[in-house]
Scaffold this motif. Structure first.
Motif, mmCIF file in Angstrom:
data_model
loop_
_atom_site.group_PDB
_atom_site.id
_atom_site.type_symbol
_atom_site.label_atom_id
_atom_site.label_comp_id
_atom_site.label_asym_id
_atom_site.label_seq_id
_atom_site.Cartn_x
_atom_site.Cartn_y
_atom_site.Cartn_z
ATOM 1 N N ILE C 66 54.240 -0.379 21.723
ATOM 2 C CA ILE C 66 53.177 0.412 21.124
ATOM 3 C C ILE C 66 51.955 0.476 22.029
ATOM 4 C CG2 ILE C 66 51.514 0.445 19.226
ATOM 5 C CD1 ILE C 66 53.687 -0.526 17.404
ATOM 6 N N ALA C 67 51.457 1.680 22.211
ATOM 7 C CA ALA C 67 50.144 1.868 22.826
ATOM 8 C C ALA C 67 49.222 2.369 21.733
ATOM 9 C CB ALA C 67 50.232 2.870 23.960
ATOM 10 N N TYR C 68 48.090 1.699 21.575
ATOM 11 C CA TYR C 68 47.200 2.012 20.462
ATOM 12 C C TYR C 68 45.923 2.659 20.969
ATOM 13 C CZ TYR C 68 43.928 1.020 16.628
ATOM 14 O OH TYR C 68 42.987 1.103 15.656
ATOM 15 N N ALA C 69 45.482 3.711 20.329
ATOM 16 C CA ALA C 69 44.195 4.335 20.657
ATOM 17 C C ALA C 69 43.356 4.367 19.398
ATOM 18 C CB ALA C 69 44.403 5.742 21.195
ATOM 19 N N ALA C 70 42.193 3.706 19.451
ATOM 20 C CA ALA C 70 41.352 3.587 18.267
ATOM 21 C C ALA C 70 40.333 4.720 18.218
ATOM 22 C CB ALA C 70 40.642 2.240 18.281
ATOM 23 N N SER C 86 42.206 2.990 36.142
ATOM 24 C CA SER C 86 42.962 2.028 36.961
ATOM 25 C C SER C 86 42.982 0.665 36.288
ATOM 26 C CB SER C 86 42.343 1.882 38.345
ATOM 27 O OG SER C 86 42.092 3.121 38.901
ATOM 28 N N PHE C 87 41.847 0.324 35.648
ATOM 29 C CA PHE C 87 41.801 -0.965 34.960
ATOM 30 C C PHE C 87 42.922 -1.056 33.938
ATOM 31 C CE2 PHE C 87 40.426 -3.221 31.108
ATOM 32 C CZ PHE C 87 40.418 -4.504 31.620
ATOM 33 N N TRP C 88 43.043 -0.027 33.112
ATOM 34 C CA TRP C 88 44.077 -0.072 32.063
ATOM 35 C C TRP C 88 45.466 0.000 32.676
ATOM 36 C CZ3 TRP C 88 42.968 -2.104 27.739
ATOM 37 C CH2 TRP C 88 41.653 -2.009 27.249
ATOM 38 N N ALA C 89 45.580 0.765 33.778
ATOM 39 C CA ALA C 89 46.885 0.833 34.444
ATOM 40 C C ALA C 89 47.300 -0.552 34.920
ATOM 41 C CB ALA C 89 46.836 1.811 35.610
ATOM 42 N N SER C 90 46.326 -1.323 35.444
ATOM 43 C CA SER C 90 46.700 -2.654 35.940
ATOM 44 C C SER C 90 46.946 -3.619 34.788
ATOM 45 C CB SER C 90 45.621 -3.193 36.885
ATOM 46 O OG SER C 90 44.396 -3.273 36.213
ATOM 47 N N VAL C 91 46.213 -3.452 33.665
ATOM 48 C CA VAL C 91 46.480 -4.305 32.498
ATOM 49 C C VAL C 91 47.903 -4.090 32.005
ATOM 50 C CG1 VAL C 91 45.957 -4.603 30.055
ATOM 51 C CG2 VAL C 91 44.102 -4.551 31.704
ATOM 52 N N PHE C 92 48.339 -2.818 31.991
ATOM 53 C CA PHE C 92 49.692 -2.529 31.521
ATOM 54 C C PHE C 92 50.714 -2.614 32.644
ATOM 55 C CE2 PHE C 92 47.302 -0.907 27.989
ATOM 56 C CZ PHE C 92 48.120 -1.137 26.908
ATOM 57 N N SER C 128 43.787 9.911 28.063
ATOM 58 C CA SER C 128 44.621 9.820 29.268
ATOM 59 C C SER C 128 45.105 8.378 29.472
ATOM 60 C CB SER C 128 43.850 10.306 30.486
ATOM 61 O OG SER C 128 42.792 9.414 30.773
ATOM 62 N N ARG C 129 44.358 7.433 28.868
ATOM 63 C CA ARG C 129 44.773 6.037 28.944
ATOM 64 C C ARG C 129 46.187 5.841 28.388
ATOM 65 N NH1 ARG C 129 44.732 1.552 25.936
ATOM 66 N NH2 ARG C 129 44.352 2.822 24.110
ATOM 67 N N MET C 130 46.530 6.613 27.348
ATOM 68 C CA MET C 130 47.856 6.476 26.754
ATOM 69 C C MET C 130 48.948 6.746 27.782
ATOM 70 S SD MET C 130 47.053 5.622 23.789
ATOM 71 C CE MET C 130 48.315 5.806 22.552
ATOM 72 N N LEU C 131 48.648 7.647 28.720
ATOM 73 C CA LEU C 131 49.667 8.011 29.702
ATOM 74 C C LEU C 131 49.901 6.891 30.713
ATOM 75 C CD1 LEU C 131 48.619 11.711 30.282
ATOM 76 C CD2 LEU C 131 50.711 10.914 29.189
ATOM 77 N N VAL C 152 42.182 20.174 22.894
ATOM 78 C CA VAL C 152 43.205 19.892 21.882
ATOM 79 C C VAL C 152 44.552 20.391 22.371
ATOM 80 C CG1 VAL C 152 43.991 20.448 19.561
ATOM 81 C CG2 VAL C 152 41.604 19.898 19.943
ATOM 82 N N ALA C 153 44.532 21.554 23.033
ATOM 83 C CA ALA C 153 45.774 22.101 23.574
ATOM 84 C C ALA C 153 46.345 21.163 24.641
ATOM 85 C CB ALA C 153 45.528 23.484 24.159
ATOM 86 N N LEU C 154 45.444 20.616 25.494
ATOM 87 C CA LEU C 154 45.896 19.649 26.507
ATOM 88 C C LEU C 154 46.558 18.454 25.833
ATOM 89 C CD1 LEU C 154 42.929 19.466 29.064
ATOM 90 C CD2 LEU C 154 45.194 20.430 29.434
ATOM 91 N N PHE C 155 45.907 17.981 24.768
ATOM 92 C CA PHE C 155 46.436 16.825 24.051
ATOM 93 C C PHE C 155 47.799 17.147 23.446
ATOM 94 C CE2 PHE C 155 46.668 14.661 19.842
ATOM 95 C CZ PHE C 155 47.043 13.426 20.337
ATOM 96 N N ALA C 156 47.893 18.316 22.787
ATOM 97 C CA ALA C 156 49.164 18.689 22.161
ATOM 98 C C ALA C 156 50.267 18.775 23.205
ATOM 99 C CB ALA C 156 49.014 20.017 21.432
ATOM 100 N N THR C 157 49.902 19.321 24.384
ATOM 101 C CA THR C 157 50.889 19.402 25.467
ATOM 102 C C THR C 157 51.345 18.006 25.876
ATOM 103 O OG1 THR C 157 49.675 21.320 26.233
ATOM 104 C CG2 THR C 157 51.336 20.413 27.719
ATOM 105 N N ALA C 158 50.370 17.113 26.000
ATOM 106 C CA ALA C 158 50.710 15.743 26.403
ATOM 107 C C ALA C 158 51.643 15.102 25.384
ATOM 108 C CB ALA C 158 49.437 14.913 26.559
#
Lengths: 245, 188, 242
Positions: C66-70, C86-92, C128-131, C152-158
């Motif tokens: 699970i990736a969580y976005a609050a 990059s910080f989140w990329a390295s955490v994950f 974008s962190r979710m990605l 919103v369209a970008l988000f829906a595409t993602a």
């Protein structure tokens, strides 16, 4: 029959209400007998005169101050492990009693110390430890009061109590070490127990038992209050929900 | 360091109290910066995200404590000799003051992180944080200041230093579990 | 990895707010949560993300998936866009951040401090962190707040790409993301005993418009009469899943 059935608030309230009158009466009786005996029917100490009689307040209060923390530790552990709400509430209920006992011990100690040692306060290991204990009580109570959610508050204070116990014990040793380091053979420190002659010991024991029963009665009483307060909160929440529906 | 302004400039007095003053300074500087340690991450939501990340919270709080030590404890350790000059620290004392601070300040940071984790959800946690952390600091402060003081007087410092190192090692090893536990409770 | 939620009961502030929540979220599916404020959407998401232990019930299949976005993005204002990511990329422990920057049109802003971004740009960075998490199940709380139409369209595409790659998503939102018909599924209506309706597929949309549903608000399991969903009587909470 197991002790855990008292984790049910209703059962706890019913039983504690049944034993509380007996506790109040016996503790009042014991304290009265002990104090009167101690104050009026013991000889004056040849060195300390009548000031020594404050011992009948001082020692039981100090004893209960430590035992109250110990009881909170046990109750916190029970809460953390078995999640019985009554246990968390009992720990909460004991803290103010404990801090008052600590204050009594500190105050009577100061009053005793003034004529004996010529000073209200000295950084004697015992006194210092009690000051630290007082701070622990203060922090514990403040944390309970600061947090709105009752379960969060119970959890956090329980962990504070566990961690605090370790540090309180550590402080006790540190303080001992530190003061001996300052004044070799700490001249102000009296080992009270050894100074107590037989004439004093009987009323002192009675006082100690009286204080102990008083503490138990107080904790029962305050836990009952906490349980009821919690129940009222739940009822109010229910009412609010009813209105908005 | 405003201590000489408040106690007077007599060099004898300063020499006597300087190890303790330096330790007190370490404690206060540590305490002052604690309430923002986790509160900022709480406010901007990073803590929620970190709690759901693969990194265990125990590691998060350890790293937080390390960061806190690097920004408050370590500079004080490095500045201690200079401050010692200003406070007329006896020459024998320098090395022991630095060593005791080096051994003791990590414990201050780790214990402080526990306090910060306890009070992270509170609006005005600062005062409560100090109240909670102060008694927890007592053993560290006593052994640390005692080691520094004995060092300055040219007495044996082994016992307090060993105790200090023991406290530091124990809290670094165990405290993160308590800190992470209270953080999890606060995050619910 | 299928996320299985069964008979979840969750409390907030000592009072149970959710009960009997069950669903299964398979790879390639998205479950959209809708309902009035205070109904417990955030509580449910936090519980599924593992932040809040439930009183009863289980969440399985989500371990380390699970990736969580609050509500808030957890951005550090002093760090740049690229540094935050990059910080989140390295955490994950994941790879490059370029694809994530690209997907949310942030490449041009990569060296801008996050504190200097607009609210919508911050949100895009947060999403974008979710990605970069590289995780299969996205659990997102109101992801479209402060986003404009294009974003919103970008988000829906993602999300669509994520679902196409056998990911899944659990999203609380008020906006119609316009997910493809292929993503939607159909299943029978299952009202639970508190008047919650768990709807699936197209029937969702019509129910949301009509604002009516089975109003059989009963009592609580262990705090009788606390009926925490005032709107239940009027057919309030609708769990929509696609």
């Amino acid at each position: 029959m197991s002790i855990w059935e008292y984790a049910n608030p209703r059962k706890f309230l019913r039983t504690s209400e049944r034993v509380m009158p007996a506790l109040w009466v016996s503790s009042a009786l014991l304290m009265a007998v002990g104090l009167v005996w101690g104050f009026f029917f013991t000889p004056d100490d040849f060195r300390q005169g009548s000031t020594v009689k404050i011992i009948f307040l001082h020692v039981p209060a100090a004893l209960m101050a430590i035992n109250a923390w110990f009881m909170m530790l046990v109750a916190s552990l029970i809460w953390v492990i078995r999640r019985h709400h009554v246990s968390a509430l009992a720990a909460r209920a004991a803290a103010p009693v404990g801090i008052v006992m600590t204050l009594i011990a500190l105050a009577t100690g100061a009053i005793w110390g003034q004529p004996m040692w010529g000073t209200w306060w000295a950084w004697d290991p015992r006194l210092t430890s009690f000051l630290v204990l007082f701070l622990f009580y203060l922090g514990y109570i403040a944390l309970w009061e600061a947090i709105d959610d009752p379960d969060t508050a119970a959890d956090l204070t329980a962990i504070l109590c566990l961690v605090g116990t370790v540090f309180a014990v550590l402080s006790r040793y540190a303080v001992n070490f530190w003061n001996q380091g300052l004044h070799q053979g700490a001249s102000l420190s009296l080992d009270k127990k050894e100074n107590v002659a037989d004439a004093f010991s009987n009323p002192l024991y009675i006082c100690m038992i009286g204080f102990g029963l008083f503490f138990i009665a107080m904790v029962f009483y305050r836990t009952g209050t906490e349980i009821r307060a919690r129940r009222i909160k739940a009822l109010l929440a229910r009412e609010r929900q009813g209105e908005s529906a | 360091m405003v201590v000489p302004f408040s106690v007077g400039p007599e060099s004898d007095l300063l020499a006597r109290i300087s190890p303790g003053v330096l330790w007190l300074g370490a404690l206060l500087s540590c305490l002052l910066s604690l309430d923002r340690l986790l509160a900022l991450d709480w406010e901007d939501g990073s803590l929620d995200l970190l709690a759901t990340a693969p990194l265990p919270l125990e590691a998060v709080v350890s790293i937080k404590a390390l960061a806190h030590w690097i920004t408050t404890g370590l500079p004080l350790v490095l500045a201690a000799p200079l401050l010692g000059v200003l406070l007329n620290l006896p020459p024998e004392g320098y090395i022991w003051v630095v060593i005791s601070l080096l051994l003791g300040t990590p414990a201050l940071s780790v214990i402080g992180t526990f306090g910060a984790a306890l009070t992270v959800g509170l609006k005005r946690g600062g005062l409560l944080l100090s109240l909670l952390v102060m008694p927890l600091y007592v053993p560290t402060l006593i052994f640390g200041a005692e080691a520094a003081r004995r060092g300055a007087l040219g007495m044996g410092v082994e016992t307090p230093l060993l105790m200090l190192a023991g406290i530091s090692a124990a809290v670094i090893a165990l405290m993160p579990f308590a800190s992470a536990a209270v953080l999890r409770i606060n995050l619910r | 990895m299928t996320l299985n939620v069964s008979n979840l009961r969750i409390a907030r502030g000592g009072i149970p707010v959710l009960d009997g929540i069950s669903f299964a979220l398979k790879p390639g599916q998205a479950l959209i949560l809708r309902g009035p404020n205070g109904i417990g959407k955030t509580t449910l998401l936090r519980s599924i993300a593992g932040l809040q232990p439930p009183l009863a019930g289980t969440v399985t299949g989500g371990e380390d998936q699970i990736a969580y976005a609050a509500h808030s993005d957890g951005l550090k204002p002093a760090l740049t866009v690229a540094e935050n990511l990059s910080f989140w990329a390295s955490v994950f422990g994941t790879r490059s951040i370029e694809a994530a920057l690209e997907a949310y049109n942030l490449t041009a802003l990569r060296n801008r401090p996050a504190g200097a971004l607009s609210a919508g740009q911050k949100r895009r960075l947060g999403l974008s962190r979710m990605l970069v998490t590289g995780r299969a199940i996205w659990v997102m709380d109101e992801p479209t707040v402060s986003l404009d139409q294009a974003s919103v369209a970008l988000f829906a595409t993602a999300v669509r790409h994520h679902l196409a790659a056998q990911g899944s998503a659990l999203i609380a939102t008020h906006i119609d993301l316009g997910l493809d018909a292929a993503v939607w599924m159909s299943a029978p209506i299952r009202p639970n005993r508190w008047g919650w309706v768990i709807l699936t597929g197209r029937s969702c949309e019509s129910a949301l418009g009509a604002g009516s549903g089975p109003g059989s608000a009963g009592g609580w399991g262990f705090w009788p009469g606390t009926g925490v969903f005032p709107d239940c009587h009027r057919g309030g909470a609708v769990f929509c899943w696609a």
